[in-house]
Design a protein around this motif. Sequence first.
Motif, short mmCIF file in Angstrom:
data_model
loop_
_atom_site.label_atom_id
_atom_site.label_comp_id
_atom_site.label_asym_id
_atom_site.label_seq_id
_atom_site.Cartn_x
_atom_site.Cartn_y
_atom_site.Cartn_z
N SER A 1 -11.53 22.48 -0.98
CA SER A 1 -10.33 22.35 -1.82
C SER A 1 -10.69 22.35 -3.30
O SER A 1 -9.90 22.78 -4.15
N VAL B 1 -7.65 14.34 0.64
CA VAL B 1 -7.79 15.51 1.51
C VAL B 1 -8.56 15.15 2.78
O VAL B 1 -8.17 15.52 3.90
N ALA C 1 -4.78 19.56 1.43
CA ALA C 1 -5.89 20.39 0.98
C ALA C 1 -5.36 21.64 0.27
O ALA C 1 -5.88 22.05 -0.78
N MET C 2 -4.31 22.23 0.82
CA MET C 2 -3.71 23.41 0.21
C MET C 2 -3.10 23.06 -1.15
O MET C 2 -3.28 23.78 -2.15
N ILE D 1 -3.88 20.50 -3.14
CA ILE D 1 -4.94 20.18 -4.09
C ILE D 1 -5.63 21.45 -4.57
O ILE D 1 -5.95 21.60 -5.76
N ALA D 2 -5.88 22.38 -3.65
CA ALA D 2 -6.54 23.63 -4.02
C ALA D 2 -5.70 24.41 -5.03
O ALA D 2 -6.21 24.92 -6.04
N THR E 1 -14.64 16.80 -5.57
CA THR E 1 -13.74 16.44 -4.46
C THR E 1 -14.56 16.10 -3.21
O THR E 1 -14.15 15.28 -2.40
N ILE F 1 -13.71 20.20 4.16
CA ILE F 1 -12.41 20.55 3.62
C ILE F 1 -12.22 19.96 2.23
O ILE F 1 -11.55 20.54 1.36
N ASN G 1 -5.93 22.65 -8.27
CA ASN G 1 -7.24 22.81 -8.90
C ASN G 1 -7.41 24.18 -9.55
O ASN G 1 -8.21 24.33 -10.49
#
Length: 270
Positions: A188, A167, A124-125, A127-128, A24, A184, A131
């Motif tokens: 993520s 992101v 970002a949240m 995607i995290a 990422t 960031i 993931n």
Amino acid sequence: MQSSEIVANTPVALLLTTLAGISTGIGGVLVVLQSSLSYPKLGIWQGAAAGFMLSVSAFDLLPEALEDISATHAFFSSITGALFFLFLKFLIPEPDLSQVSELQETGIDKQNLKQVLLSGFLVAMGIAIHNFPEGIAVCFASLKGIRFGVPLAIAIGLHNIPEGMAVALPVYFATRSKYKAIQIAFLSGLAEPAGVVLVVFFAKYFLTETFVAYLLASVAGIMSCLSIVELVPQAWKYAGTKNGFFSITGGFLLMTLLLKTVSLLHIGIE
């Protein structure tokens, strides 16, 4: 699957998921290399990010979940995930742009920038969280052998690059900080090795394939809600309805193609 097997394969699984996850950051690097940023370009990328997430939800997360739980359970898990996202969005405070010195020079609308920066944090949240089960998937694949884990890690790494761009771009656009954008994007992706850590420590208690299926369905709800509530409106606002539509469609098709590549890799190693 025995917890002793998981522990024994942890080093390989952790390495593979870390490499896949930090890809990422490559997306973040590609973003900051751009010579110029504008609201229309931002809108196109926000639309592409929405397409990425909708494709992942429809063709990756939900089909995986439906292998172990019923359609009804998957539906209600998705709704729960969407409501959880809306709750988090309500709790997140408005971003502080007081440190962005370029605002006075460019005369950019602060309210628009705050909205863009907030969307970056939410992406970002999302995607995290997305993931996280991917890390678990690579861990499970690695238990069967490195020839199973490596192709999956490569495929996931490839489709993490555009996610990293999704992101980093709003954060870079709002702050003009290359460091923050790349940071960031990298962070993520680190949710993937975190998934391996969870497997190692909690597999013997509750981390079953059924539990992971509920998690995947919930993540699909989170990412779909994020796309529809945050990214699609910004794509239309900044890029225009026509360009926004094409960017959403293009992102959707690109991610679907990448996911199809992942599926073919699975078929090739079975």
